[in-house]
Design a protein around this motif. Structure first.
Motif, PDB file in Angstrom:
ATOM      1  N   PRO A 298       0.814  -1.234   0.000  1.00 51.85           N
ATOM      2  CA  PRO A 298       0.000   0.000   0.000  1.00 51.85           C
ATOM      3  C   PRO A 298       0.840   1.274   0.000  1.00 51.85           C
ATOM      4  O   PRO A 298       0.432   2.282  -0.558  1.00 51.85           O
ATOM      5  CB  PRO A 298      -0.816  -0.123   1.290  1.00 51.85           C
ATOM      6  CG  PRO A 298      -0.910  -1.594   1.535  1.00 51.85           C
ATOM      7  CD  PRO A 298       0.372  -2.186   1.037  1.00 51.85           C
ATOM      8  N   SER A 299       2.016   1.258   0.628  1.00 51.19           N
ATOM      9  CA  SER A 299       2.834   2.479   0.648  1.00 51.19           C
ATOM     10  C   SER A 299       3.953   2.418  -0.396  1.00 51.19           C
ATOM     11  O   SER A 299       4.853   3.262  -0.380  1.00 51.19           O
ATOM     12  CB  SER A 299       3.447   2.661   2.048  1.00 51.19           C
ATOM     13  OG  SER A 299       4.239   1.531   2.355  1.00 51.19           O
ATOM     14  N   GLY A 300       3.884   1.468  -1.305  1.00 48.92           N
ATOM     15  CA  GLY A 300       4.999   1.272  -2.236  1.00 48.92           C
ATOM     16  C   GLY A 300       4.733   1.766  -3.639  1.00 48.92           C
ATOM     17  O   GLY A 300       5.378   1.296  -4.595  1.00 48.92           O
ATOM     18  N   GLY A 301       3.851   2.709  -3.811  1.00 47.39           N
ATOM     19  CA  GLY A 301       3.526   3.233  -5.133  1.00 47.39           C
ATOM     20  C   GLY A 301       4.741   3.794  -5.857  1.00 47.39           C
ATOM     21  O   GLY A 301       4.964   3.518  -7.047  1.00 47.39           O
ATOM     22  N   ARG A 302       5.564   4.553  -5.128  1.00 43.70           N
ATOM     23  CA  ARG A 302       6.745   5.157  -5.764  1.00 43.70           C
ATOM     24  C   ARG A 302       7.789   4.086  -6.091  1.00 43.70           C
ATOM     25  O   ARG A 302       8.516   4.197  -7.071  1.00 43.70           O
ATOM     26  CB  ARG A 302       7.345   6.238  -4.860  1.00 43.70           C
ATOM     27  CG  ARG A 302       6.423   7.451  -4.761  1.00 43.70           C
ATOM     28  CD  ARG A 302       7.138   8.632  -4.172  1.00 43.70           C
ATOM     29  NE  ARG A 302       8.196   9.090  -5.067  1.00 43.70           N
ATOM     30  CZ  ARG A 302       9.222   9.850  -4.689  1.00 43.70           C
ATOM     31  NH1 ARG A 302       9.326  10.214  -3.443  1.00 43.70           N
ATOM     32  NH2 ARG A 302      10.119  10.240  -5.563  1.00 43.70           N
ATOM     33  N   SER A 303       7.831   3.064  -5.252  1.00 47.47           N
ATOM     34  CA  SER A 303       8.760   1.954  -5.528  1.00 47.47           C
ATOM     35  C   SER A 303       8.364   1.257  -6.825  1.00 47.47           C
ATOM     36  O   SER A 303       9.221   0.864  -7.637  1.00 47.47           O
ATOM     37  CB  SER A 303       8.736   0.942  -4.379  1.00 47.47           C
ATOM     38  OG  SER A 303       9.238   1.546  -3.210  1.00 47.47           O
ATOM     39  N   ALA A 304       7.064   1.111  -7.024  1.00 48.87           N
ATOM     40  CA  ALA A 304       6.571   0.485  -8.256  1.00 48.87           C
ATOM     41  C   ALA A 304       6.969   1.331  -9.469  1.00 48.87           C
ATOM     42  O   ALA A 304       7.436   0.798 -10.491  1.00 48.87           O
ATOM     43  CB  ALA A 304       5.054   0.334  -8.186  1.00 48.87           C
ATOM     44  N   ASP A 305       6.844   2.660  -9.331  1.00 52.27           N
ATOM     45  CA  ASP A 305       7.247   3.561 -10.420  1.00 52.27           C
ATOM     46  C   ASP A 305       8.736   3.397 -10.715  1.00 52.27           C
ATOM     47  O   ASP A 305       9.171   3.415 -11.870  1.00 52.27           O
ATOM     48  CB  ASP A 305       6.982   5.025 -10.028  1.00 52.27           C
ATOM     49  CG  ASP A 305       5.493   5.316  -9.932  1.00 52.27           C
ATOM     50  OD1 ASP A 305       4.697   4.494 -10.437  1.00 52.27           O
ATOM     51  OD2 ASP A 305       5.128   6.351  -9.318  1.00 52.27           O
ATOM     52  N   TYR A 306       9.508   3.268  -9.632  1.00 51.50           N
ATOM     53  CA  TYR A 306      10.960   3.145  -9.791  1.00 51.50           C
ATOM     54  C   TYR A 306      11.308   1.854 -10.542  1.00 51.50           C
ATOM     55  O   TYR A 306      12.144   1.863 -11.453  1.00 51.50           O
ATOM     56  CB  TYR A 306      11.627   3.181  -8.412  1.00 51.50           C
ATOM     57  CG  TYR A 306      13.135   3.093  -8.464  1.00 51.50           C
ATOM     58  CD1 TYR A 306      13.901   4.182  -8.882  1.00 51.50           C
ATOM     59  CD2 TYR A 306      13.800   1.925  -8.106  1.00 51.50           C
ATOM     60  CE1 TYR A 306      15.278   4.104  -8.935  1.00 51.50           C
ATOM     61  CE2 TYR A 306      15.179   1.843  -8.161  1.00 51.50           C
ATOM     62  CZ  TYR A 306      15.924   2.945  -8.571  1.00 51.50           C
ATOM     63  OH  TYR A 306      17.298   2.863  -8.633  1.00 51.50           O
ATOM     64  N   LEU A 307      10.660   0.760 -10.179  1.00 50.76           N
ATOM     65  CA  LEU A 307      10.936  -0.507 -10.869  1.00 50.76           C
ATOM     66  C   LEU A 307      10.541  -0.417 -12.348  1.00 50.76           C
ATOM     67  O   LEU A 307      11.244  -0.938 -13.229  1.00 50.76           O
ATOM     68  CB  LEU A 307      10.181  -1.654 -10.185  1.00 50.76           C
ATOM     69  CG  LEU A 307      10.720  -2.066  -8.799  1.00 50.76           C
ATOM     70  CD1 LEU A 307       9.893  -3.204  -8.212  1.00 50.76           C
ATOM     71  CD2 LEU A 307      12.181  -2.490  -8.889  1.00 50.76           C
TER      72      LEU A 307
END
Lengths: 314, 417
Positions: free
Chosen positions: B135-144
């Motif tokens: 849930p708090s990993g939206g930016r991590s997903a963008d980074y990947l």
């Protein structure tokens, strides 16, 4: 107003709420004298002194202090000891005296020097560097008085200066007051203890119920009452009162009565001829206390005390 | 001696007594070092909060499920992109996992791992990767997703080394930036607020000493009450100046030791009137803010008879100060608005708002007028405070100004005797 008056006031009025606590007081204090303001509790003494000093403003009347109608403008030439004593507890005694002098225009250095000298002269030399909080109440009171004279004022105003002092400190204070007069200062003080007034005052005024009831010297005050005689018969019996003046009253073994206008001799001859003899006889000059009680009146005294107590409680 | 000279002398006598009585006490040292305690507590709190945050952050991971060249290419792209970020803004460390028979199930299972906290997982072909994220990993997903994009671009162009060779030149600003001025304005308001909050508030309880020690009648007999109040203000102002001088010296010396990056950013906070004039005006407005607020607090505090009443008064006083701060902050944010004009005219917010004006606008004539206006209000406030005090404590003065017939506990006993 005369120029040789240190303080004069005419028709001073002060109201607190609906009550006139000072009601048209006139006062005239000649320069270089010790002047007493006498009165029972609640008479208006403190309020009168505060108006004279400009601490509070009168609702009516005029006043003049050291030739000035605005007392504050001559405040540097005035010393004042209020009825409620107050000093900063954290200050050293000599600093406290110097501070009070500085408020009246004396520089700190001179204030400290004179303060130490005054304390030495008053027998308090050992306490020069002590903090106020370490002093006894009597010593603190004397320190405050020294603070009120350190700048050598022309007018010294003391409100009930003797209250709370033990006899030794009362005597010290009396000496200080006399020394101030000898220096040339005018001393104006209030009290309801007649003994001090009798010993110190050159002139006095008696205030009761906010009004002046008497003004003059101690001798003038005494002269308002006749001398009294206290006679103790050698052979008393029930017929004696008939020979005595009408106001004669029992007092212990003897009788007390007003000295007759024609003197005591004729009365004594009558008493001896009637066989009562003389076991004791004294002629008594009326005291200031007698005058005070006669002027103020027992009932007024009691009423004033009750009223003052009520106000203090409020 | 003229009346003015006498009143001035009496005022300074009161000021001297108050200054000495405040400074030459052990508690003053505590007062002087209070900001140090604030900083120390703040640092301890910050370290605690950081360690809690770090404890959670240390276990965070990004995962790619890939093998061979793709896995190496993704790791190389991660190393290149990661350099751009500041340390505390960097994405979680990247971990590579071998693909199992069911990559989707494997990826989902990673989010339940006990030994690490997975923020996002990439699996599948890079042309159409599947990215799962917490849930708090939206930016991590963008980074990947960006990593996958970078790897494909490199593969298509065949370029391993950088195609662009930029020349970097650091340029210092010669003019004043609008953003820097606004920031300087806000710092001016905030700084003034903080020092007046810490220092002027001290005036509230100063008359209580005279009332409790019964010294007030001695003072009232010798000195006009205006001089007593003004002297007390000056005495406390002397204490405030000592405090500011001490901390000003400390801050100045600490500022000289700051790294170039930090001091360079501070250089952008140039006020519109120029730094030397701003320092002068800031001091002038500090004096006025102190005197105005101090006079109000002194007057209000003088009405209190007991410590309990003083404590009760401290809340509305703080609210009043915060309100002035809010008002002036509005003025700092929009210097040409009606809010700014109102804040500059209202006497008790005027010093704050005018300090902000000095940061925002180069005109000087307004400041002369403002200082005179504020000085007038200092006199008015002290006079009103003295009148209230005289009425409340001495029960004397003009009957028209009588606020109450009988105070609950007058400092001077008005029992008639």
């Amino acid at each position: 107003m005369q120029s040789d008056l240190a303080v004069s006031a005419s028709g001073l009025i002060k109201r607190f709420g609906e009550r006139r606590v000072v009601d048209g007081v006139d006062i005239a204090v000649p320069q270089g004298m010790i002047y007493g303001v006498l009165g029972p509790n609640g008479a208006g003494k403190t309020t009168t002194l505060r108006m004279l000093l400009g601490i509070i403003e009168p609702d009516g009347g005029t006043r003049r202090v050291l030739g000035n109608e605005r007392p504050r403008e001559v405040s540097d030439q005035v010393g004042y000891l209020p009825e409620e004593r107050g000093l900063y507890p954290g200050m050293k005694t000599v600093q406290a005296i110097a501070f009070m002098g500085a408020l009246r225009g004396l520089d700190w250095k001179t204030g400290r020097k004179r303060g130490a000298e005054l304390m030495e002269a008053a027998g308090l030399g050992h306490a020069v560097d002590q903090k106020i909080r370490k002093l006894s109440k009597g010593m603190a009171q004397l320190v405050q008085l020294l603070g009120s004279i350190v700048h050598q004022p022309d007018l010294l105003v003391l409100d009930e200066p003797f209250s709370g002092l033990d006899p030794v400190n009362q005597e010290r204070l009396e000496k200080l007051i006399l020394a101030e007069r000898d220096r040339g200062a005018t001393v104006l003080f209030s009290t309801h203890v007649m003994a001090h007034a009798e010993r110190l005052c050159d002139r006095l005024t008696i205030i009761a119920g906010g009004k002046v009831r008497f003004e003059g010297t101690v001798a003038d005050a005494r002269a308002t009452l006749p001398f009294k005689a206290h006679y103790v018969p050698h052979f008393p019996d029930d017929g004696l009162p008939a020979l005595l003046p009408a106001d004669a009253a029992r007092d212990g073994d003897g009788w007390r009565f007003t000295l007759p206008d024609e003197g005591i001799e004729a009365l004594l001859v009558k008493l001896i001829d009637a066989g009562y003899g003389i076991s004791g006889l004294s002629i008594e000059r009326p005291s200031l206390h007698d005058v005070f009680v006669r002027i103020v009146g027992h009932k007024a005294l009691e009423a004033a005390d009750v009223e003052a107590l009520g106000e203090a409680a409020a | 001696m003229s009346n003015l000279a006498r009143v001035t002398r009496q005022t300074f006598t009161i000021a001297r007594r108050d200054f000495v009585a405040t400074v030459f006490t052990p508690t003053f040292l505590l007062f002087l070092l209070a900001p140090l305690l604030m900083i120390a507590f703040g640092t301890v709190g910050g370290i605690g909060a950081a360690s809690i945050s770090k404890g959670g952050g240390d276990k965070l991971r990004l995962v790619i499920v890939a093998e061979g060249d793709r896995a190496r290419a993704l790791a190389a792209a991660d190393a290149r992109l990661r350099r751009i970020y500041r340390e505390r803004e960097r994405p979680p460390p990247l971990v590579t996992e071998r693909a199992g028979p069911d990559a989707a199930r494997q990826a989902r299972a990673m989010f339940d791992a006990k030994d690490r906290e997975v923020s996002a997982v990439l699996y599948g072909p890079l042309e159409k990767p599947q990215i799962l994220y917490s849930p708090s990993g939206g930016r991590s997903a963008d980074y990947l997703a960006e990593l996958a994009e970078q790897v494909l671009r490199v593969e298509k162009t065949g370029a391993v080394t950088a195609l662009s060779e930029p020349t970097r030149v650091a340029v210092a600003r010669t003019g004043v930036s609008a953003g820097g001025q606004t920031q300087a304005a806000f710092f001016a308001v905030f700084g003034l607020f903080m020092v007046s909050l810490m220092l002027a508030g001290q005036a509230v309880g100063t008359m209580a000493e005279e009332r409790s020690n019964k010294v007030i009648e001695i003072l009232a007999a010798a000195v006009p009450l205006e001089s007593v109040l003004f002297g007390k203000l000056l005495g406390m102002f002397g204490v405030a100046l000592l405090f500011l001088t001490f901390w000003g010296t400390v801050v100045f010396n600490v500022g000289a030791l700051l790294p170039v990056q930090v001091s360079g950013r501070l250089d952008e906070l140039v006020p519109a009137v120029g730094l030397p004039m701003f320092v002068l005006l800031f001091f002038g407005y500090f004096v006025m803010a102190y005197m105005l607020l101090g006079a109000v607090f002194l007057g209000i505090g003088a009405q209190a008879s007991t410590q309990r009443e003083l404590q009760m008064l401290s809340l509305p006083i703080t609210i009043f100060q915060v309100a002035m701060f809010g008002f002036a902050s509005g003025a700092a944010a929009s210097p040409d608005s009606w809010v700014a004009t109102a804040a500059e005219l209202f006497p008790f917010s005027s010093p704050f708002a005018m300090a902000a004006r000095a940061a925002n606008s180069p005109e000087l004539w307004r400041h002369g007028l403002a200082l005179a206006w504020q000085a007038l209000w200092v006199v008015i406030t002290v006079s009103i405070a003295a009148r209230l005090f005289r009425r409340g404590v001495l029960q004397s003065g003009s009957p028209k100004l009588r606020l109450r017939k009988r105070p609950a506990e007058p400092a001077i006993d008005n029992t008639v005797s």
